[in-house]
Enzyme design. Structure first.
Site, PDB file in Angstrom:
ATOM      1  N   ASP A 293       0.820  -1.217   0.000  1.00 20.58           N
ATOM      2  CA  ASP A 293       0.000   0.000   0.000  1.00 20.58           C
ATOM      3  C   ASP A 293       0.851   1.264   0.000  1.00 20.58           C
ATOM      4  O   ASP A 293       2.071   1.212   0.164  1.00 20.58           O
ATOM      5  CB  ASP A 293      -0.979   0.005   1.199  1.00 20.58           C
TER       6      ASP A 293
ATOM      7  N   ASN B 253      -7.439  -2.854  14.537  1.00 18.77           N
ATOM      8  CA  ASN B 253      -8.834  -3.116  14.152  1.00 18.77           C
ATOM      9  C   ASN B 253      -8.954  -4.314  13.206  1.00 18.77           C
ATOM     10  O   ASN B 253     -10.012  -4.547  12.636  1.00 18.77           O
ATOM     11  CB  ASN B 253      -9.444  -1.859  13.499  1.00 18.77           C
TER      12      ASN B 253
ATOM     13  N   HIS C 170      -7.243  -4.774  10.377  1.00 13.48           N
ATOM     14  CA  HIS C 170      -6.986  -4.546   8.948  1.00 13.48           C
ATOM     15  C   HIS C 170      -5.705  -5.254   8.499  1.00 13.48           C
ATOM     16  O   HIS C 170      -4.793  -5.482   9.289  1.00 13.48           O
ATOM     17  CB  HIS C 170      -6.978  -3.048   8.594  1.00 13.48           C
TER      18      HIS C 170
ATOM     19  N   GLU D 130      -9.523  -1.960   5.557  1.00 10.84           N
ATOM     20  CA  GLU D 130     -10.141  -1.692   6.854  1.00 10.84           C
ATOM     21  C   GLU D 130     -11.372  -2.594   7.028  1.00 10.84           C
ATOM     22  O   GLU D 130     -11.848  -3.187   6.050  1.00 10.84           O
ATOM     23  CB  GLU D 130     -10.559  -0.212   6.920  1.00 10.84           C
TER      24      GLU D 130
HETATM   25  P1  PGA Z   1       2.305  -1.405  12.655  1.00 10.44           P
HETATM   26  O1  PGA Z   1       1.101  -1.395  11.610  1.00 10.44           O
HETATM   27  O2  PGA Z   1       3.253  -2.456  12.154  1.00 10.44           O
HETATM   28  O3  PGA Z   1       2.894  -0.032  12.556  1.00 10.44           O
HETATM   29  O4  PGA Z   1       1.734  -1.736  13.971  1.00 10.44           O
HETATM   30  C1  PGA Z   1       0.575  -2.603  11.151  1.00 10.44           C
HETATM   31  C2  PGA Z   1      -0.652  -2.344  10.318  1.00 10.44           C
HETATM   32  O5  PGA Z   1      -1.353  -1.352  10.549  1.00 10.44           O
HETATM   33  O6  PGA Z   1      -0.914  -3.154   9.426  1.00 10.44           O
END
Ligand code: PGA
Length: 248
Positions: free
Chosen positions: A67, A136, A138, A143
């Site tokens: 992404d 959450n 995702h 999301e």
């Molecule tokens: P993080 O993010 O590794 O910074 O915790 C993971 C994500 O949001 O997929």
């Protein structure tokens, strides 16, 4: 879904790096799916160490990232292209032209996203996809509510995701975080031949228990991985703290 629980973040990172290194040695021209965020940083450091000390060779490796923030150019220090160069690509012998990160400033993002899907297929498909997970549930920027058949597209970020990415680690102020991104879809991720999801910290414990032991639901996009024929979840003890079963 295979679940591996490791005591520390370092062990989690080494376990994941080993899976990627094994594939690179076995198939030097493999196609890797890569992720950004705080979670994979130590895994990338381990791959860099393997390159420097053990000669792990990335010269034929191709990568696709999950992404990118919509509107951020690759030279912006919070863009995911910048992150990947800084945390991995600049320290290994990968050819930059073999590294694909979605372009957040593409003129026609919709068409561009369709082209990204076509390029993944044209280069043989993704052998292993690395994933982090949001609090959450995702995966990439899919999301809650992201359908199982979703493809690379423009997505809206939730308030939780914007807050998580402006807690001092990345952006300083929530107002600075782009509200939209380009993201591979759930279906794009599910097409990878193998998927490795890594998570550490207790802030991920709820999402992990729902992903591993909950029912498959669009409300927790990571739970779709239960349906993948070769998915591995590697977590540290904090992220595993709410699991009810015992895993190796
Ligand atoms: P993080 O993010 O590794 O910074 O915790 C993971 C994500 O949001 O997929």
């Amino acid at each position: 879904m295979k679940v591996i629980v490791k005591k520390t973040t370092e062990q989690m990172s080494r376990e994941a790096a080993q899976i990627f290194a094994d594939l690179i040695r076995q198939k030097p021209n493999c196609v890797l799916g890569l992720a950004t965020g705080g979670t994979p940083v130590k895994m990338y450091q381990e791959l860099i160490r393997m390159h420097k000390e053990e000669g792990l060779d990335f010269s034929k490796v191709i990568t696709f990232n999950l992404d990118e923030y919509l509107g951020l150019p690759g030279d912006h220090d919070q863009s995911y292209r910048y992150f990947m160069n800084d945390n991995l690509f600049n320290h290994i012998n990968i050819k930059k032209e073999n590294t694909f990160v979605l372009n957040g400033t593409a003129k026609d993002p919709k068409l561009y996203c369709e082209g990204y899907e076509m390029l993944i297929k044209a280069l043989g498909g993704i052998d292993i996809q690395l994933l982090g997970i949001g609090g959450n549930g995702h995966i990439a920027f899919n999301e809650p509510g992201s359908p199982e058949n979703s493809r690379t597209r423009i997505v809206d970020l939730t308030k939780e995701t914007i807050a998580a990415n402006s807690d001092g680690r990345f952006f300083k102020d929530p107002k600075d975080v782009p509200t939209q991104a380009l993201s591979m879809g759930v279906a794009t991720i599910m097409e990878a031949r193998k998927v490795v999801l890594i998570a550490n910290k207790s802030s991920k414990a709820d999402a992990i228990v729902k992903t591993v032991e909950g029912r498959v639901s669009v409300d927790v996009p990571a739970s779709f991985l239960q349906k993948h024929k070769d998915s591995v979840v590697i977590v540290d003890e904090d992220a595993a703290s709410k699991l009810s079963k015992t895993y190796a």
